[in-house]
Motif scaffolding. Structure first.
Motif, mmCIF file in Angstrom:
data_model
loop_
_atom_site.group_PDB
_atom_site.id
_atom_site.type_symbol
_atom_site.label_atom_id
_atom_site.label_comp_id
_atom_site.label_asym_id
_atom_site.label_seq_id
_atom_site.Cartn_x
_atom_site.Cartn_y
_atom_site.Cartn_z
ATOM 1 N N SER A 175 -5.039 -11.936 6.158
ATOM 2 C CA SER A 175 -4.631 -10.734 6.870
ATOM 3 C C SER A 175 -5.628 -9.602 6.631
ATOM 4 N N SER A 218 0.833 -1.208 0.000
ATOM 5 C CA SER A 218 0.000 0.000 0.000
ATOM 6 C C SER A 218 0.866 1.256 0.000
ATOM 7 N N SER A 219 1.930 1.232 0.774
ATOM 8 C CA SER A 219 2.823 2.393 0.856
ATOM 9 C C SER A 219 3.566 2.638 -0.449
ATOM 10 N N TRP A 243 -12.480 -9.370 -0.591
ATOM 11 C CA TRP A 243 -11.933 -8.041 -0.859
ATOM 12 C C TRP A 243 -13.011 -7.137 -1.463
ATOM 13 N N ASP A 292 -4.804 -6.608 6.477
ATOM 14 C CA ASP A 292 -4.135 -5.674 5.567
ATOM 15 C C ASP A 292 -4.458 -5.966 4.105
ATOM 16 N N GLN A 349 -7.193 -3.921 2.729
ATOM 17 C CA GLN A 349 -6.896 -2.506 2.561
ATOM 18 C C GLN A 349 -6.132 -2.199 1.278
ATOM 19 N N LEU A 350 -5.676 -3.222 0.573
ATOM 20 C CA LEU A 350 -4.928 -3.006 -0.665
ATOM 21 C C LEU A 350 -5.826 -2.369 -1.723
#
Length: 168
Positions: free
Chosen positions: A36, A3-4, A69, A38, A41-42
């Motif tokens: 996960s 993501s970053s 997702w 996380d 959140q992708l």
């Protein structure tokens, strides 16, 4: 990290190399990544890039991750129910383009994929017919009959544009 790095992925060679290294790392650990929080959140582009790789997971696992997702993405946006349905359908159509449905067993297609209504019924039926004709799976007639009965029930309840159940 994915993501970053997404903002820099398209601009810098070093960032794209790092993203590719992370995705290569994910290939053997996809199940843990899908579980996960996380993962949800992708961005859609990162999920697509991940799903396009040679992940060491079954296609049904990939489908379930895509479904989770997409449901999360629609829920987070918080749009109206009608908008959410359209958004869900569009997301699932984009995510499942490269999904190899023929690698999913007929039993899982009928028991998991079909009830989710995330993939058009026609595509599922075509896959079942391909599997039956190619002999790649031994399909009992009862499975095909069950699928056809479910399709008939759905056809009587929904128009062509409403053939998806958005799980909302």
């Amino acid at each position: 990290m994915l993501s970053s790095l997404e903002n820099y992925y398209w601009r810098y060679t070093s960032a794209s190399e790092l993203v590719n290294m992370i995705l290569a790392f994910v290939e053997t650990r996809a199940v843990q990544v899908f579980q996960s929080a996380d993962f949800l959140q992708l961005s859609e582009s990162m999920v697509n890039m991940m799903m396009a790789r040679n992940l060491e997971v079954a296609e049904i696992t990939k489908f379930e991750a895509m479904l989770a997702w997409a449901k999360n993405r629609v829920k987070v946006k918080g749009a109206s129910k009608a908008d959410s349905r359209v958004e869900f359908r569009c997301i699932m159509e984009r995510l499942t383009r490269e999904l190899k449905l023929y690698r999913i067993s007929p039993q899982d297609l009928i028991k998991i994929v079909l009830p989710s209504k995330a993939i058009k019924n026609e595509r599922i039926l075509e896959t079942l017919m391909f599997q039956a004709n190619s002999g790649m799976y031994r399909i009992n007639d009862s499975y095909l009959e069950a699928c056809q009965q479910r399709l008939q029930k759905q056809d009587s309840k929904f128009s062509e544009w409403e053939s998806f159940d958005y799980g909302l």
